[in-house]
Design a protein around this motif. Structure first.
Motif, mmCIF file in Angstrom:
data_model
loop_
_atom_site.group_PDB
_atom_site.id
_atom_site.type_symbol
_atom_site.label_atom_id
_atom_site.label_comp_id
_atom_site.label_asym_id
_atom_site.label_seq_id
_atom_site.Cartn_x
_atom_site.Cartn_y
_atom_site.Cartn_z
ATOM 1 N N MET A 74 90.874 74.872 11.968
ATOM 2 C CA MET A 74 90.605 73.818 11.435
ATOM 3 C C MET A 74 90.836 72.374 12.541
ATOM 4 O O MET A 74 91.989 72.515 13.037
ATOM 5 C CB MET A 74 91.528 72.921 9.957
ATOM 6 C CG MET A 74 90.927 71.913 10.197
ATOM 7 S SD MET A 74 91.945 71.305 8.011
ATOM 8 C CE MET A 74 90.255 71.005 7.241
ATOM 9 N N VAL A 75 89.749 71.397 12.705
ATOM 10 C CA VAL A 75 90.171 70.445 13.741
ATOM 11 C C VAL A 75 89.886 69.427 13.145
ATOM 12 O O VAL A 75 90.109 68.922 12.692
ATOM 13 C CB VAL A 75 88.841 70.541 14.834
ATOM 14 C CG1 VAL A 75 88.470 69.200 15.665
ATOM 15 C CG2 VAL A 75 88.605 71.932 15.093
ATOM 16 N N LEU A 76 91.376 68.218 14.021
ATOM 17 C CA LEU A 76 92.130 67.613 13.788
ATOM 18 C C LEU A 76 91.999 66.352 14.668
ATOM 19 O O LEU A 76 92.011 67.441 15.838
ATOM 20 C CB LEU A 76 93.349 67.384 12.886
ATOM 21 C CG LEU A 76 93.946 68.633 11.554
ATOM 22 C CD1 LEU A 76 94.883 68.101 11.158
ATOM 23 C CD2 LEU A 76 92.950 67.449 10.777
ATOM 24 N N CYS A 77 92.013 64.953 14.546
ATOM 25 C CA CYS A 77 92.116 64.335 16.266
ATOM 26 C C CYS A 77 93.204 62.972 15.375
ATOM 27 O O CYS A 77 93.609 62.990 14.147
ATOM 28 C CB CYS A 77 90.972 64.123 16.273
ATOM 29 S SG CYS A 77 89.910 62.237 15.071
ATOM 30 N N VAL A 78 94.004 62.790 16.404
ATOM 31 C CA VAL A 78 95.400 62.077 15.830
ATOM 32 C C VAL A 78 94.366 60.290 16.020
ATOM 33 O O VAL A 78 93.226 60.180 16.718
ATOM 34 C CB VAL A 78 96.215 61.927 17.461
ATOM 35 C CG1 VAL A 78 96.785 63.262 17.727
ATOM 36 C CG2 VAL A 78 95.112 61.323 19.295
ATOM 37 N N ARG A 79 95.410 59.802 15.648
ATOM 38 C CA ARG A 79 94.705 57.819 15.602
ATOM 39 C C ARG A 79 95.097 57.370 16.789
ATOM 40 O O ARG A 79 94.679 56.698 17.771
ATOM 41 C CB ARG A 79 95.100 57.555 14.135
ATOM 42 C CG ARG A 79 94.383 58.082 13.056
ATOM 43 C CD ARG A 79 95.291 57.976 11.754
ATOM 44 N NE ARG A 79 93.931 58.324 10.547
ATOM 45 C CZ ARG A 79 94.718 58.268 9.297
ATOM 46 N NH1 ARG A 79 95.342 57.428 9.053
ATOM 47 N NH2 ARG A 79 94.206 59.094 8.629
ATOM 48 N N GLU A 80 96.091 56.682 16.644
ATOM 49 C CA GLU A 80 97.651 56.517 18.044
ATOM 50 C C GLU A 80 98.752 56.716 18.373
ATOM 51 O O GLU A 80 99.465 56.689 19.587
ATOM 52 C CB GLU A 80 98.006 54.549 17.266
ATOM 53 C CG GLU A 80 96.943 54.135 16.961
ATOM 54 C CD GLU A 80 97.491 52.651 16.100
ATOM 55 O OE1 GLU A 80 97.876 52.050 16.303
ATOM 56 O OE2 GLU A 80 95.997 52.316 15.469
ATOM 57 N N GLU A 81 98.611 58.222 17.672
ATOM 58 C CA GLU A 81 99.955 59.296 18.005
ATOM 59 C C GLU A 81 99.297 59.075 19.145
ATOM 60 O O GLU A 81 98.502 59.707 19.791
ATOM 61 C CB GLU A 81 100.060 60.358 16.932
ATOM 62 C CG GLU A 81 100.501 60.214 15.695
ATOM 63 C CD GLU A 81 99.323 59.623 15.170
ATOM 64 O OE1 GLU A 81 99.092 59.509 14.266
ATOM 65 O OE2 GLU A 81 97.830 59.955 15.745
ATOM 66 N N GLU A 82 100.912 59.857 20.700
ATOM 67 C CA GLU A 82 100.568 60.147 21.978
ATOM 68 C C GLU A 82 101.376 61.118 21.988
ATOM 69 O O GLU A 82 100.763 62.555 22.304
ATOM 70 C CB GLU A 82 101.192 58.951 22.759
ATOM 71 C CG GLU A 82 100.390 58.020 22.918
ATOM 72 C CD GLU A 82 100.917 56.412 23.458
ATOM 73 O OE1 GLU A 82 101.132 57.066 24.703
ATOM 74 O OE2 GLU A 82 99.574 56.195 23.743
#
Length: 101
Positions: A74-82
């Motif tokens: 499953m592929v997720l992506c960050v919003r503003e997290e670094e």
């Protein structure tokens, strides 16, 4: 559950999520019962030696993600997290975006 992240270093607290072309290492997070059990770093994700990885977290939704989906990850992506820590906190509270076809 195992979470794979492309990062810019090998420090579990300071390494930042990065784009696939800028990746220096792969961070493999062993996450269970709301806690990080282990963070390991790899040069090559194909050499991790695990049968199954649950999630990959990418820097943005424009990354090349099809190979992960084809492997059942499953592929997720960050919003503003670094950092890895920020990403894990967002993961706990379902604040990461799901990438789809």
């Amino acid at each position: 559950m195992l979470i794979l992240i492309p990062v810019d270093g090998t420090d579990p607290k300071l390494s930042k999520v990065t784009t696939l072309p800028d990746r220096k290492k792969w961070a493999l997070i062993d996450f269970d019962e709301g806690m990080v059990k282990a963070v390991d770093f790899y040069d090559d994700r194909t050499k991790i030696g695990r049968d199954w990885i649950d999630f990959v977290v990418l820097a943005n939704k424009f990354e090349s993600y099809m190979e992960f989906m084809e492997e059942g990850i499953m592929v997720l992506c960050v919003r503003e997290e670094e950092t890895i820590e920020e990403m894990i906190e967002a993961f706990k509270f379902k604040e990461l975006d799901e990438v789809g076809y």
